[in-house]
Write a protein that holds these residues in place. Structure first.
Motif, short mmCIF file in Angstrom:
data_model
loop_
_atom_site.label_atom_id
_atom_site.label_comp_id
_atom_site.label_asym_id
_atom_site.label_seq_id
_atom_site.Cartn_x
_atom_site.Cartn_y
_atom_site.Cartn_z
N MET B 1 0.86 -1.21 0.00
CA MET B 1 0.00 0.00 0.00
C MET B 1 0.88 1.24 0.00
SD MET B 1 -3.16 0.79 2.55
CE MET B 1 -2.40 1.49 3.99
N HIS B 12 -3.76 7.55 -1.96
CA HIS B 12 -3.47 6.13 -1.76
C HIS B 12 -3.43 5.44 -3.13
CE1 HIS B 12 -5.36 1.99 -0.92
NE2 HIS B 12 -4.09 1.88 -0.65
N GLN B 14 -1.74 1.84 -5.51
CA GLN B 14 -1.07 0.54 -5.54
C GLN B 14 -0.54 0.30 -6.95
OE1 GLN B 14 -3.69 -2.62 -4.39
NE2 GLN B 14 -3.73 -2.01 -2.23
N THR B 31 -14.29 3.08 -5.00
CA THR B 31 -12.88 3.06 -4.60
C THR B 31 -12.12 2.20 -5.62
OG1 THR B 31 -12.94 1.01 -3.32
CG2 THR B 31 -13.53 3.03 -2.13
N MET B 32 -10.81 2.12 -5.43
CA MET B 32 -10.03 1.26 -6.33
C MET B 32 -10.49 -0.20 -6.26
SD MET B 32 -6.38 0.35 -4.58
CE MET B 32 -5.63 1.94 -4.36
N ALA B 33 -11.22 -0.57 -5.22
CA ALA B 33 -11.67 -1.96 -5.07
C ALA B 33 -12.54 -2.40 -6.24
CB ALA B 33 -12.43 -2.13 -3.76
N TYR B 36 -10.97 -4.77 -8.62
CA TYR B 36 -10.34 -5.97 -8.09
C TYR B 36 -11.07 -7.26 -8.42
CZ TYR B 36 -6.20 -4.64 -5.52
OH TYR B 36 -4.93 -4.26 -5.21
N ASP B 53 -7.02 5.61 -5.19
CA ASP B 53 -8.31 6.11 -4.71
C ASP B 53 -8.39 7.60 -5.00
OD1 ASP B 53 -9.29 3.72 -3.60
OD2 ASP B 53 -8.18 4.04 -1.74
N GLY B 58 -11.97 6.01 -0.53
CA GLY B 58 -11.06 4.96 -0.08
C GLY B 58 -10.11 5.47 0.99
N TYR B 59 -8.82 5.22 0.78
CA TYR B 59 -7.80 5.62 1.77
C TYR B 59 -7.11 6.93 1.39
CZ TYR B 59 -8.04 0.99 4.04
OH TYR B 59 -8.44 -0.14 4.73
N ALA B 180 -24.57 2.41 2.01
CA ALA B 180 -24.06 3.57 2.76
C ALA B 180 -23.00 3.12 3.77
CB ALA B 180 -25.20 4.25 3.48
N ASN B 181 -21.99 3.93 3.93
CA ASN B 181 -21.04 3.73 5.02
C ASN B 181 -20.61 5.12 5.51
OD1 ASN B 181 -18.68 4.66 3.51
ND2 ASN B 181 -18.79 2.72 2.40
N LYS B 182 -19.87 5.13 6.61
CA LYS B 182 -19.52 6.42 7.24
C LYS B 182 -18.73 7.33 6.30
CE LYS B 182 -19.32 4.45 11.86
NZ LYS B 182 -18.41 3.88 12.86
#
Lengths: 95, 296
Positions: B1, B12, B14, B31-33, B36, B53, B58-59, B180-182
């Motif tokens: 990372m 962030h 990779q 996100t970059m996910a 994947y 990201d 993401g990060y 949804a997420n924080k």
């Protein structure tokens, strides 16, 4: 690369998880039954970071996409630490 | 990372694989996910893949502002500077494609080829049909019951983003769970992302028409954005478009095998690929409403 003992892999994985998620709200002990999404509240990006940290640790590319595809095929709703330990035990050290 | 200071913020990123460089750029609220599942694993066998990201995602660092394509294309070019990437191909999904397009407008000599995957571009917004958006069909009755018309709804991007968080996850192991997420909530509550998302800025039709690099435009036949593809083809002199059958906005998740097949063929030699497609469909003039059509 030598195949690594399952218990050693489990210890490695729990240490990597702990390092990645220093701020997690999960306060219980991480066991093989801990779900990374349900218990540890991972988002997809956390799983990506975990996969990369594992690959970096073992200096090896691992077939995570295949692992997730198989989990999807068996309609798994979470990835448990024990699933990951089994996957790593099967794949770490094999080129 | 990896994390790097890019354009004044922490990004962030990779890198995976070896070979010619390819940069993957995700869309907003992702996100970059997203790369994947199958895309990155397939590409990294032949290319060095750089994923990152976007700011606020993401990060990467979340900033209060800086979410228009002008600033975010500076982030992309800054990351390419940091990693010394020249002659990279850029693959952008959704807003990521608009960021790639804006980067090409600014510094096209550094980009060997560009893939835009179901990308909406603010200056072409009039060509989009939001009634094809999954959320509209989901909320249509509720909204109309409250007297909110289609036009009123689509004028408010922030409302669309907030509503989109209510759509359950459509892909992956957690399909059906809340999206949804924080972090996404914070992105909407504490940044100007939803407002800047529609800023045209310097990414005008005239600017897009200056891009001479090869472009592959992939769209889903059930996507709200498919109407843009003909205009993009008119604006971009070296462009091949392809509308994938049976897919919506998330073609890379809905039809990953075909998506990977198309972009691998392009990434090997973008200019040759577009020219070859052009020769094989010299008389092509069909519009993408003809499902499954593919034209240079």
């Amino acid at each position: 690369m030598a195949v690594i003992d399952r218990d050693a892999i489990k210890a490695d994985l729990i240490r990597i998880l702990t390092e990645l998620r220093e701020d997690w709200e999960f306060s219980g002990e991480v066991t093989e039954k801990t779900g990374i999404f349900g218990d540890l509240e991972f988002e997809s990006i956390d799983a990506v970071a975990l996969g990369s940290a594992i690959e970096d640790h073992y200096n090896q590319q691992l077939p995570f996409a295949e692992f997730l595809t198989k989990a999807g095929e068996r309609q798994a709703k979470d990835i448990y630490v024990g699933d990951l330990v089994n996957f790593l035990h099967e794949n770490v050290g094999k080129r | 990372m990896g994390k790097a200071q890019i354009n004044g913020i922490e990004i962030h990123y990779q890198q995976k694989g070896e070979g010619p460089d390819v940069v993957l750029v995700h869309g907003v609220t992702s996100t970059m996910a997203v790369w994947y599942n199958q895309v990155m694993p397939a590409l990294r066998e032949r290319f060095r893949i750089t994923l990152y990201d976007l700011r606020g995602h993401g990060y990467s660092e979340m900033t209060p502002t800086g979410y228009n394509t002008d600033t975010m294309s500076d982030d992309l070019l800054g990351l390419m500077d940091h990693l010394k990437l020249d002659g990279a191909c850029v693959v952008g999904h959704s807003y990521g494609g608009a960021i790639g397009l804006h980067a090409a407008v600014k510094q096209q000599a550094r980009i060997r080829g560009l893939v835009v995957s179901d990308t909406g571009v603010a200056c072409l917004r009039h060509l989009r049909n939001i009634q094809d958006w999954a959320g509209w069909s989901l909320f249509k009755e509720q909204l109309e019951a409250r007297g909110i018309t289609y036009d009123q709804f689509t004028d408010d991007a922030e409302r669309i983003f907030r509503r989109s968080l209510e759509i359950p996850k459509q892909f992956g192991l957690r399909k059906g769970e809340p999206r949804a997420n924080k972090r996404l909530q914070k992105l909407l509550d504490e940044t100007t992302m939803a407002k800047e998302f529609r800023e045209i800025g310097s990414l005008t039709e005239e600017a897009i028409a200056t891009v001479r690099i090869p472009v592959l435009a992939l769209y889903g036949d059930q996507s709200p954005y498919k109407g843009l593809v003909v205009r993009l083809k008119e604006l971009l002199p070296v462009c091949h478009w392809d509308v994938l059958t049976g897919t919506g906005h998330f073609l890379l998740l809905q039809n990953p095998d075909i998506f990977v097949q198309r972009i691998l063929a392009f990434l090997d030699d973008p200019r040759r690929y577009v020219e070859a497609q052009s020769r094989s469909s010299e008389s092509a003039c069909a519009r993408p409403e003809v499902i499954g059509e593919t034209h240079a």
